[in-house]
Design a protein around this motif. Structure first.
Motif, PDB file in Angstrom:
ATOM      1  N   LEU A   1       0.862  -1.180   0.000  1.00  0.00           N
ATOM      2  CA  LEU A   1       0.000   0.000   0.000  1.00  0.00           C
ATOM      3  C   LEU A   1       0.898   1.230   0.000  1.00  0.00           C
ATOM      4  N   LEU A   2       0.716   2.083  -0.992  1.00  0.00           N
ATOM      5  CA  LEU A   2       1.543   3.266  -1.170  1.00  0.00           C
ATOM      6  C   LEU A   2       0.681   4.525  -1.109  1.00  0.00           C
ATOM      7  N   VAL A   3       1.305   5.637  -0.788  1.00  0.00           N
ATOM      8  CA  VAL A   3       0.671   6.946  -0.955  1.00  0.00           C
ATOM      9  C   VAL A   3       1.639   7.790  -1.770  1.00  0.00           C
ATOM     10  N   ALA A   4       1.087   8.476  -2.773  1.00  0.00           N
ATOM     11  CA  ALA A   4       1.900   9.315  -3.645  1.00  0.00           C
ATOM     12  C   ALA A   4       2.249  10.618  -2.938  1.00  0.00           C
ATOM     13  N   THR A   5       3.512  10.993  -3.029  1.00  0.00           N
ATOM     14  CA  THR A   5       3.980  12.264  -2.470  1.00  0.00           C
ATOM     15  C   THR A   5       4.505  13.117  -3.621  1.00  0.00           C
ATOM     16  N   SER A   6       4.898  14.324  -3.333  1.00  0.00           N
ATOM     17  CA  SER A   6       5.415  15.190  -4.395  1.00  0.00           C
ATOM     18  C   SER A   6       6.751  14.687  -4.946  1.00  0.00           C
ATOM     19  N   SER A   7       7.439  13.817  -4.202  1.00  0.00           N
ATOM     20  CA  SER A   7       8.739  13.307  -4.645  1.00  0.00           C
ATOM     21  C   SER A   7       8.701  11.867  -5.135  1.00  0.00           C
ATOM     22  N   GLY A   8       7.646  11.132  -4.820  1.00  0.00           N
ATOM     23  CA  GLY A   8       7.570   9.722  -5.201  1.00  0.00           C
ATOM     24  C   GLY A   8       6.475   9.032  -4.415  1.00  0.00           C
ATOM     25  N   TYR A   9       6.788   7.874  -3.843  1.00  0.00           N
ATOM     26  CA  TYR A   9       5.799   7.082  -3.113  1.00  0.00           C
ATOM     27  C   TYR A   9       6.300   6.709  -1.725  1.00  0.00           C
ATOM     28  N   ALA A  10       5.434   6.828  -0.730  1.00  0.00           N
ATOM     29  CA  ALA A  10       5.737   6.386   0.634  1.00  0.00           C
ATOM     30  C   ALA A  10       5.021   5.053   0.860  1.00  0.00           C
ATOM     31  N   VAL A  11       5.709   4.124   1.503  1.00  0.00           N
ATOM     32  CA  VAL A  11       5.123   2.819   1.792  1.00  0.00           C
ATOM     33  C   VAL A  11       4.342   2.926   3.096  1.00  0.00           C
ATOM     34  N   LEU A  12       3.059   2.579   3.033  1.00  0.00           N
ATOM     35  CA  LEU A  12       2.211   2.587   4.227  1.00  0.00           C
ATOM     36  C   LEU A  12       2.101   1.194   4.832  1.00  0.00           C
ATOM     37  N   ASN A  13       2.098   0.166   3.969  1.00  0.00           N
ATOM     38  CA  ASN A  13       1.994  -1.217   4.432  1.00  0.00           C
ATOM     39  C   ASN A  13       2.621  -2.119   3.381  1.00  0.00           C
ATOM     40  N   ASN A  14       3.303  -3.170   3.842  1.00  0.00           N
ATOM     41  CA  ASN A  14       3.983  -4.069   2.936  1.00  0.00           C
ATOM     42  C   ASN A  14       3.830  -5.503   3.401  1.00  0.00           C
ATOM     43  N   SER A  15       3.418  -6.379   2.488  1.00  0.00           N
ATOM     44  CA  SER A  15       3.301  -7.793   2.815  1.00  0.00           C
ATOM     45  C   SER A  15       3.947  -8.609   1.694  1.00  0.00           C
ATOM     46  N   GLY A  16       5.219  -8.960   1.880  1.00  0.00           N
ATOM     47  CA  GLY A  16       5.902  -9.850   0.952  1.00  0.00           C
ATOM     48  C   GLY A  16       6.654  -9.197  -0.193  1.00  0.00           C
ATOM     49  N   VAL A  17       6.567  -7.887  -0.340  1.00  0.00           N
ATOM     50  CA  VAL A  17       7.238  -7.201  -1.445  1.00  0.00           C
ATOM     51  C   VAL A  17       8.645  -6.789  -0.981  1.00  0.00           C
ATOM     52  N   ALA A  18       9.655  -7.183  -1.748  1.00  0.00           N
ATOM     53  CA  ALA A  18      11.030  -6.805  -1.425  1.00  0.00           C
ATOM     54  C   ALA A  18      11.284  -5.387  -1.917  1.00  0.00           C
ATOM     55  N   LEU A  19      11.879  -4.571  -1.053  1.00  0.00           N
ATOM     56  CA  LEU A  19      12.196  -3.177  -1.385  1.00  0.00           C
ATOM     57  C   LEU A  19      13.701  -3.010  -1.507  1.00  0.00           C
TER      58      LEU A  19
END
Length: 128
Positions: free
Chosen positions: A109-127
């Protein structure tokens, strides 16, 4: 990190199949994007978030709706696992970010910011 507002898309969900070539994901107004990886190793990108404005123009000087607006929430879910799916974008600090989905039901789950995306919740996705 401070948000002045959150934008909840009006669409419920959209489905996107990726292929071996890199493509840009267009959420099409959806909160949830169901992803299908079709080959052994797929690649995609997320569009750069823009401030919402009725005066966004494309390369032909035509008014268009932005694909992703600042404050918009976006949930990405790998529903069909045909291999790994790497999505490149930028994080909330403007640094390069790769989201790698390896298994069915990996989601973020992401939220778009003026610079990119902030991660709000992550289940199984490698960053990385």
């Amino acid at each position: 990190m401070a948000f002045t507002s959150l934008f909840m898309p009006t669409g419920e969900s959209t489905a996107i199949s990726t292929s071996g070539t890199t493509q840009e994901i267009d959420p099409a107004g959806a909160l949830i994007v169901n992803l299908t990886s079709t080959t052994g190793s797929d690649a995609a990108t997320l569009p750069a978030p823009v401030k919402f404005s009725s005066k966004v123009k494309d390369s032909n000087d035509q008014f268009i709706e932005p694909k992703v607006c600042v404050g918009q929430m976006l949930k990405l879910v790998l529903v069909v696992d045909g291999g790994s799916l790497a999505i490149t974008t930028t994080d909330a600090d403007g640094d390069a970010l790769t989201l790698t989905f390896a298994d069915a039901n990996d989601e973020i789950l992401l939220v778009a910011t003026s610079s990119g995306y902030a991660v709000l919740n992550n289940s199984g996705v490698a960053l990385s």
